[in-house]
Scaffold this active site. Structure first.
Site, PDB file in Angstrom:
ATOM      1  N   GLU A 265      40.810  39.577  34.275  1.00 29.00           N
ATOM      2  CA  GLU A 265      40.020  40.788  34.499  1.00 29.00           C
ATOM      3  C   GLU A 265      39.945  41.540  33.181  1.00 29.00           C
ATOM      4  O   GLU A 265      40.969  41.895  32.596  1.00 29.00           O
ATOM      5  CB  GLU A 265      40.639  41.657  35.601  1.00 29.00           C
ATOM      6  CG  GLU A 265      40.486  41.008  36.970  1.00 29.00           C
ATOM      7  CD  GLU A 265      40.818  41.934  38.146  1.00 29.00           C
ATOM      8  OE1 GLU A 265      41.671  42.831  37.981  1.00 29.00           O
ATOM      9  OE2 GLU A 265      40.221  41.739  39.224  1.00 29.00           O
TER      10      GLU A 265
ATOM     11  N   TYR B 136      45.658  40.424  50.475  1.00 28.89           N
ATOM     12  CA  TYR B 136      45.414  41.826  50.139  1.00 28.89           C
ATOM     13  C   TYR B 136      44.876  42.697  51.275  1.00 28.89           C
ATOM     14  O   TYR B 136      44.998  43.914  51.222  1.00 28.89           O
ATOM     15  CB  TYR B 136      44.561  41.954  48.878  1.00 28.89           C
ATOM     16  CG  TYR B 136      43.072  42.020  49.035  1.00 28.89           C
ATOM     17  CD1 TYR B 136      42.360  42.987  48.312  1.00 28.89           C
ATOM     18  CD2 TYR B 136      42.366  41.144  49.839  1.00 28.89           C
ATOM     19  CE1 TYR B 136      40.986  43.052  48.408  1.00 28.89           C
ATOM     20  CE2 TYR B 136      40.999  41.212  49.932  1.00 28.89           C
ATOM     21  CZ  TYR B 136      40.307  42.159  49.220  1.00 28.89           C
ATOM     22  OH  TYR B 136      38.955  42.234  49.317  1.00 28.89           O
TER      23      TYR B 136
ATOM     24  N   TYR C  31      39.795  50.972  39.799  1.00 29.81           N
ATOM     25  CA  TYR C  31      38.770  50.035  40.280  1.00 29.81           C
ATOM     26  C   TYR C  31      37.458  50.767  40.034  1.00 29.81           C
ATOM     27  O   TYR C  31      36.724  51.076  40.950  1.00 29.81           O
ATOM     28  CB  TYR C  31      39.054  49.801  41.770  1.00 29.81           C
ATOM     29  CG  TYR C  31      38.287  48.729  42.491  1.00 29.81           C
ATOM     30  CD1 TYR C  31      38.302  47.410  42.049  1.00 29.81           C
ATOM     31  CD2 TYR C  31      37.580  49.022  43.655  1.00 29.81           C
ATOM     32  CE1 TYR C  31      37.629  46.427  42.754  1.00 29.81           C
ATOM     33  CE2 TYR C  31      36.907  48.041  44.363  1.00 29.81           C
ATOM     34  CZ  TYR C  31      36.929  46.739  43.911  1.00 29.81           C
ATOM     35  OH  TYR C  31      36.271  45.767  44.616  1.00 29.81           O
TER      36      TYR C  31
ATOM     37  N   HIS D 103      31.374  46.031  39.167  1.00 25.72           N
ATOM     38  CA  HIS D 103      32.439  45.127  39.619  1.00 25.72           C
ATOM     39  C   HIS D 103      32.717  45.335  41.106  1.00 25.72           C
ATOM     40  O   HIS D 103      32.799  44.373  41.877  1.00 25.72           O
ATOM     41  CB  HIS D 103      33.714  45.358  38.803  1.00 25.72           C
ATOM     42  CG  HIS D 103      34.907  44.599  39.300  1.00 25.72           C
ATOM     43  ND1 HIS D 103      34.997  43.226  39.232  1.00 25.72           N
ATOM     44  CD2 HIS D 103      36.050  45.018  39.905  1.00 25.72           C
ATOM     45  CE1 HIS D 103      36.158  42.836  39.754  1.00 25.72           C
ATOM     46  NE2 HIS D 103      36.810  43.901  40.180  1.00 25.72           N
TER      47      HIS D 103
ATOM     48  N   LYS E  51      48.414  39.483  41.636  1.00 33.15           N
ATOM     49  CA  LYS E  51      48.192  40.242  40.402  1.00 33.15           C
ATOM     50  C   LYS E  51      49.434  40.416  39.535  1.00 33.15           C
ATOM     51  O   LYS E  51      49.314  40.639  38.337  1.00 33.15           O
ATOM     52  CB  LYS E  51      47.729  41.666  40.779  1.00 33.15           C
ATOM     53  CG  LYS E  51      46.436  41.722  41.553  1.00 33.15           C
ATOM     54  CD  LYS E  51      45.274  41.624  40.608  1.00 33.15           C
ATOM     55  CE  LYS E  51      43.975  41.832  41.360  1.00 33.15           C
ATOM     56  NZ  LYS E  51      42.838  41.924  40.433  1.00 33.15           N
TER      57      LYS E  51
ATOM     58  N   ASP F 206      46.398  50.658  38.398  1.00 30.88           N
ATOM     59  CA  ASP F 206      45.167  49.923  38.114  1.00 30.88           C
ATOM     60  C   ASP F 206      44.050  50.554  38.936  1.00 30.88           C
ATOM     61  O   ASP F 206      44.116  50.569  40.166  1.00 30.88           O
ATOM     62  CB  ASP F 206      45.332  48.440  38.476  1.00 30.88           C
ATOM     63  CG  ASP F 206      44.221  47.583  37.861  1.00 30.88           C
ATOM     64  OD1 ASP F 206      43.495  48.085  36.986  1.00 30.88           O
ATOM     65  OD2 ASP F 206      44.094  46.409  38.263  1.00 30.88           O
TER      66      ASP F 206
ATOM     67  N   GLN G  74      45.262  36.419  46.153  1.00 31.66           N
ATOM     68  CA  GLN G  74      44.791  37.790  46.396  1.00 31.66           C
ATOM     69  C   GLN G  74      44.007  37.896  47.706  1.00 31.66           C
ATOM     70  O   GLN G  74      44.233  38.786  48.527  1.00 31.66           O
ATOM     71  CB  GLN G  74      43.907  38.227  45.220  1.00 31.66           C
ATOM     72  CG  GLN G  74      43.339  39.637  45.348  1.00 31.66           C
ATOM     73  CD  GLN G  74      42.305  39.952  44.256  1.00 31.66           C
ATOM     74  OE1 GLN G  74      42.041  39.125  43.376  1.00 31.66           O
ATOM     75  NE2 GLN G  74      41.740  41.131  44.319  1.00 31.66           N
TER      76      GLN G  74
ATOM     77  N   THR H  75      38.432  46.117  36.313  1.00 34.13           N
ATOM     78  CA  THR H  75      37.513  45.201  35.643  1.00 34.13           C
ATOM     79  C   THR H  75      36.238  45.924  35.207  1.00 34.13           C
ATOM     80  O   THR H  75      35.627  46.627  36.000  1.00 34.13           O
ATOM     81  CB  THR H  75      37.143  44.067  36.609  1.00 34.13           C
ATOM     82  OG1 THR H  75      38.358  43.495  37.079  1.00 34.13           O
ATOM     83  CG2 THR H  75      36.309  42.999  35.925  1.00 34.13           C
TER      84      THR H  75
END
Ligand code: CA
Length: 423
Positions: A205, A250, A134, A139, A259, A132, A246, A355
């Site tokens: 997301e 995180y 970013y 975002h 997630k 994933d 999260q 996202t």
């Protein structure tokens, strides 16, 4: 052969996501039958296993037509780009107006052309590794402002490399699958110690993902300029997120249980070939990235995206309209960065964008941003409002490309949030 205006003998409504030009691949089954490979055409699913059985794919480029009897696309994808192109070419020819091969065969036609309402769509690929990224500047900036303050919203590396993390492939589900609210450990800002319970800040997301079409060996790098040789196609992707879990877990390592309890993929994989007419330039990159991230021309795709939320038994409200072209880092740069250290990629791997938020407040790709961390309720139809998702809410993501007369789409990535399992 690839005429964008080519009509089909199958009736397709104007504005359908699936004209003859699109032909996205998926996997489906019907009541009492085995899963198999199909393409979407208007409101129909074309059964490629029946076409394979009838020898329509007995050509040199498609070395093994039994790939269409599989319960995922991996074997087909592994045949390589010439096979994908030839399959598309054969289908465009067979289903073009004027070709009487299938409509002229009364026994064959109903076996090949099925109504979408007669089939159940399955997860299209057996996802190997899932990364994933970013990659949306908007975002990352929005979330950075909320969690770290305006002055260091973006980490110092953000504009130098496409930040990403390795996700969990086993909990990726196909559109239409329910997702349960997760339990977990959270800590309120004003609490002195954490507590255990259902997540209270459930979010979606809005993402897209690309599926790898060609493997690399360990140690090998893929240049951004060669990346599209390694990509089969794209899907819509909802990376469901529990913001309270999260937030507590995180730092400093990255996402984990906030997630990995479920991510929703659309059932139809739109090929890069079908997306070709929708290429556009991405945003200017300043500072200039290092040479290994040097990008191709028109590295982005103009894909209009929307997210709707539908409370149980009520009408849906579209709460975000964004576009894939807003991403700062392109899919080419993502793949180049993923492999820069020699990390290998395999057929069926999924690389999600992160996202996709746009520049305006109505184009933000998560409720965290749309409600600005719960400070601004998001109005829904019928007087409802949301800060985060409630049990029974269905989240529906859609994506489509329009360019003059040509319109293609991805269909939907849809999922309903259910209460914690067993409660
Ligand atoms: Ca994500």
């Amino acid at each position: 052969m690839n005429n964008k205006d080519q009509k089909s003998w199958i009736e397709i409504k104007q504005g359908s996501d699936f004209p003859l030009y699109n032909l996205p691949f998926g996997v489906f089954k019907t009541a009492g039958s085995e899963p198999r490979v199909g393409v979407a055409l208007g409101n129909n699913v074309i059964d490629l296993s029946v076409l394979a059985e009838q020898s329509f794919f007995d050509v040199q480029e498609i070395s093994d037509p039994t790939v269409f009897y599989e319960d995922n696309l991996n074997a087909f994808i592994e045949l390589g780009q010439p096979a994908w192109k030839k399959t598309r070419e054969i289908l465009i020819d067979l289903f073009s107006e004027g070709n009487d091969t299938i409509p002229g065969n009364e026994e064959l036609r109903p076996r090949v052309v099925l109504g979408m309402d007669e089939v159940e769509m399955l997860l299209p690929v057996r996802v190997g590794d899932y990364t994933d990224f970013y990659s949306s500047l908007e975002h990352a900036t929005n979330v950075g402002i909320m969690f770290r303050g305006k002055d260091n919203a973006l980490m110092p590396n953000w504009k130098h490399l496409p930040v990403g993390y390795h996700g969990r492939s086993g909990s990726i589900v196909v559109s239409g699958t329910d997702v349960h609210r997760p339990m977990g450990q959270t800590k309120a800002d004003d609490a002195s110690s954490p507590s255990y319970g259902p997540s209270r800040l459930m979010d979606f997301e809005l993402e897209m993902g690309f599926i790898v079409g060609k493997e690399t060996a360990l140690g090998e790098q893929v240049k951004a300029t060669e990346a599209e040789d390694y990509i089969f196609g794209m899907v819509l992707f909802n990376d469901w997120s529990a913001r309270d879990i999260q937030k507590w877990e995180y730092v400093p390592l990255g996402p984990f249980l906030g997630k990995n309890f479920g991510s929703t993929m659309s059932p139809w994989v739109v090929t890069m070939e079908a997306l070709e007419p929708f290429r556009v330039d991405g945003p200017a990159q300043d500072p200039k990235p290092l040479p290994y991230l040097e990008n191709v021309e028109k590295s982005h795709f103009d894909i209009a995206l929307e997210v709707a939320v539908q409370p149980e038994g009520k009408n849906e409200t579209v709460i975000s309209r964004s576009n894939f072209k807003h991403l700062y880092w392109s899919i080419h740069q993502q793949l180049a960065h993923q492999t820069v250290n020699g990390c290998n990629v395999r057929v069926g791997d999924l690389y999600a964008s992160g996202t996709i938020s746009g520049p305006t407040e109505d184009s933000f790709g998560s409720m965290l941003e749309l409600s600005w961390r719960g400070s601004k309720p998001i109005p829904l139809q019928d007087g409802d409002e949301r800060k985060f998702l409630q049990d029974g809410d269905t989240v529906i993501m859609r994506g489509s490309c329009s360019n003059g007369d040509l319109h293609i789409g991805f269909g939907e990535a849809k999922g309903k949030l259910l209460p914690v399992k067993g409660q």
